[in-house]
Motif scaffolding. Structure first.
Motif, PDB file in Angstrom:
ATOM      1  N   ASP A   8      31.386   1.045 -20.048  1.00 27.51           N
ATOM      2  CA  ASP A   8      31.371  -0.289 -19.320  1.00 27.51           C
ATOM      3  C   ASP A   8      29.956  -0.640 -18.934  1.00 27.51           C
ATOM      4  O   ASP A   8      29.467  -0.316 -17.846  1.00 27.51           O
ATOM      5  N   ILE A   9      29.139  -1.477 -19.668  1.00 26.11           N
ATOM      6  CA  ILE A   9      27.748  -1.705 -19.333  1.00 26.11           C
ATOM      7  C   ILE A   9      27.600  -2.667 -18.337  1.00 26.11           C
ATOM      8  O   ILE A   9      26.500  -2.493 -17.426  1.00 26.11           O
ATOM      9  N   VAL A  10      28.652  -3.513 -17.927  1.00 31.80           N
ATOM     10  CA  VAL A  10      28.730  -4.310 -16.797  1.00 31.80           C
ATOM     11  C   VAL A  10      28.551  -3.656 -15.547  1.00 31.80           C
ATOM     12  O   VAL A  10      28.027  -3.771 -14.557  1.00 31.80           O
ATOM     13  N   GLN A  11      29.146  -2.524 -15.473  1.00 30.40           N
ATOM     14  CA  GLN A  11      29.422  -1.534 -14.293  1.00 30.40           C
ATOM     15  C   GLN A  11      28.026  -0.693 -14.367  1.00 30.40           C
ATOM     16  O   GLN A  11      27.453  -0.476 -13.481  1.00 30.40           O
ATOM     17  N   MET A  12      27.577  -0.211 -15.645  1.00 31.47           N
ATOM     18  CA  MET A  12      26.288   0.720 -15.587  1.00 31.47           C
ATOM     19  C   MET A  12      25.010  -0.280 -15.143  1.00 31.47           C
ATOM     20  O   MET A  12      24.072   0.515 -14.729  1.00 31.47           O
ATOM     21  N   GLU A  13      24.781  -1.196 -15.364  1.00 27.45           N
ATOM     22  CA  GLU A  13      23.669  -2.098 -15.569  1.00 27.45           C
ATOM     23  C   GLU A  13      22.730  -1.848 -14.091  1.00 27.45           C
ATOM     24  O   GLU A  13      21.559  -1.711 -14.302  1.00 27.45           O
ATOM     25  N   PRO A  14      23.482  -2.067 -13.144  1.00 31.66           N
ATOM     26  CA  PRO A  14      22.775  -1.964 -11.858  1.00 31.66           C
ATOM     27  C   PRO A  14      22.350  -0.513 -11.338  1.00 31.66           C
ATOM     28  O   PRO A  14      21.619  -0.417 -10.441  1.00 31.66           O
ATOM     29  N   TYR A  15      22.900   0.491 -11.905  1.00 27.32           N
ATOM     30  CA  TYR A  15      22.770   1.923 -11.641  1.00 27.32           C
ATOM     31  C   TYR A  15      21.418   2.206 -11.643  1.00 27.32           C
ATOM     32  O   TYR A  15      20.463   1.981 -12.567  1.00 27.32           O
ATOM     33  N   LYS A  16      20.891   3.221 -10.444  1.00 31.87           N
ATOM     34  CA  LYS A  16      19.535   4.015 -10.683  1.00 31.87           C
ATOM     35  C   LYS A  16      19.965   5.216 -10.840  1.00 31.87           C
ATOM     36  O   LYS A  16      21.002   5.686 -11.318  1.00 31.87           O
ATOM     37  N   SER A  17      18.952   6.310 -10.806  1.00 31.63           N
ATOM     38  CA  SER A  17      19.017   7.806 -11.232  1.00 31.63           C
ATOM     39  C   SER A  17      20.246   8.222 -10.965  1.00 31.63           C
ATOM     40  O   SER A  17      20.986   8.802 -11.554  1.00 31.63           O
ATOM     41  N   GLU A  18      20.471   8.503  -9.736  1.00 33.95           N
ATOM     42  CA  GLU A  18      21.629   9.350  -9.099  1.00 33.95           C
ATOM     43  C   GLU A  18      22.928   8.657  -9.489  1.00 33.95           C
ATOM     44  O   GLU A  18      23.723   9.587  -9.813  1.00 33.95           O
ATOM     45  N   GLN A  19      22.898   7.448  -9.436  1.00 34.96           N
ATOM     46  CA  GLN A  19      24.266   6.701  -9.969  1.00 34.96           C
ATOM     47  C   GLN A  19      24.578   6.947 -11.267  1.00 34.96           C
ATOM     48  O   GLN A  19      25.819   7.321 -11.587  1.00 34.96           O
ATOM     49  N   GLY A  20      23.590   6.975 -12.208  1.00 33.47           N
ATOM     50  CA  GLY A  20      23.735   7.175 -13.585  1.00 33.47           C
ATOM     51  C   GLY A  20      24.189   8.501 -13.694  1.00 33.47           C
ATOM     52  O   GLY A  20      25.032   8.830 -14.645  1.00 33.47           O
TER      53      GLY A  20
END
Length: 263
Positions: A72-84
């Protein structure tokens, strides 16, 4: 246990067909894209499948035009390094559960299997594709790499050259190309997909479930070892087979020229 879980599911459907659990990815408006809730539900379903002795095998398919069209790109778009990294780790853990399930798992790929959807199919034992199925690892077009297992499972399945071509270009391939790559076992008309998966599962479930469990374990463990250590695993596991009722049933039936009946 199963009924309680099924009532709580929203993004995944789980239904019994005899002793086969049919799992349907069920976010059709999002082409069944994988978000945290969907991964949570998949984990719960496969935990249940591992524990329920009435479930002999699992088929995974998708609702609508998608098998799974990716993460889900909507969920991933705001992620930074550790979240990703954490998100990749959670998805990998989910797919690892599917790969390690001590029962056969067939992917009945009905439509788009892109990114995380292709990686979900890779975590299954066998893949059957509809003529309408489309496969791809388009993560590089988003500035990232496949991270739900694609950089590891895809080259192990189809070879490094073809896997690198799929991953480096991000291009989609159709079902017949996937068949020629060895990514899927067979391609069938869309209306025959689920029946074909169930027929194959029925053939698998005619043989010893203990033997299937140990064969799967031997193949999966051996894939991460050199040949000599893999052969040691094979010897250890066949030793366990020789101590089972299934071995007695199977060999006795063979000598009597009868069909074995495994419990």
């Amino acid at each position: 246990m199963m009924q309680t879980l099924v009532e709580k599911l929203e993004n995944v459907k789980a239904e019994m067909d005899g002793h086969v659990l049919v799992v349907t990815m069920n976010r059709p408006k999002a082409l069944n894209a994988l978000n945290n809730q969907t991964l949570d539900e998949l984990q719960a379903v496969f935990d249940m499948a591992a524990q329920d002795a009435e479930i002999y095998g699992v088929i995974i398919t998708g609702e609508g035009r998608g098998f799974v069209a990716g993460a889900d790109i909507v969920q991933m778009e705001p992620y930074k390094s550790e979240q990703g990294r954490d998100y990749a780790g959670y998805a990998q853990a989910t797919f690892n559960k599917i790969e390690a399930l001590p029962k056969p798992v067939i992917a009945a790929v009905n439509g788009f299997a892109l990114g995380g959807g292709c990686e979900l199919a890779l975590s299954c034992d066998i893949r059957i594709a509809s003529e309408k199925a489309v496969f791809g690892q388009p993560e590089v077009t988003l500035g990232i790499i496949p991270c739900f297992g694609g950089t590891q499972r895809l080259p192990r399945l189809i070879g490094a050259g073809l896997a690198k071509e799929m991953i480096y270009t991000g291009k989609h391939i159709d079902a017949q190309t996937a068949l020629s790559y060895g990514l899927v076992n067979k391609v069938v008309p869309a209306e025959e997909l689920l029946d074909a998966a169930k027929a194959l599962m029925a053939d698998i479930l005619k043989v010893s479930p203990v033997a299937i469990k140990y064969a799967k374990l031997s193949i999966n463990k051996g894939a991460d070892m050199d040949l000599m250590n893999g052969l040691e695993v094979e010897k250890d596991l066949v030793g366990l087979c020789f101590a089972t009722e299934d071995k007695e049933v199977g060999m006795h039936a063979f000598l009597k020229k009868q069909k074995p009946v495994f419990r």
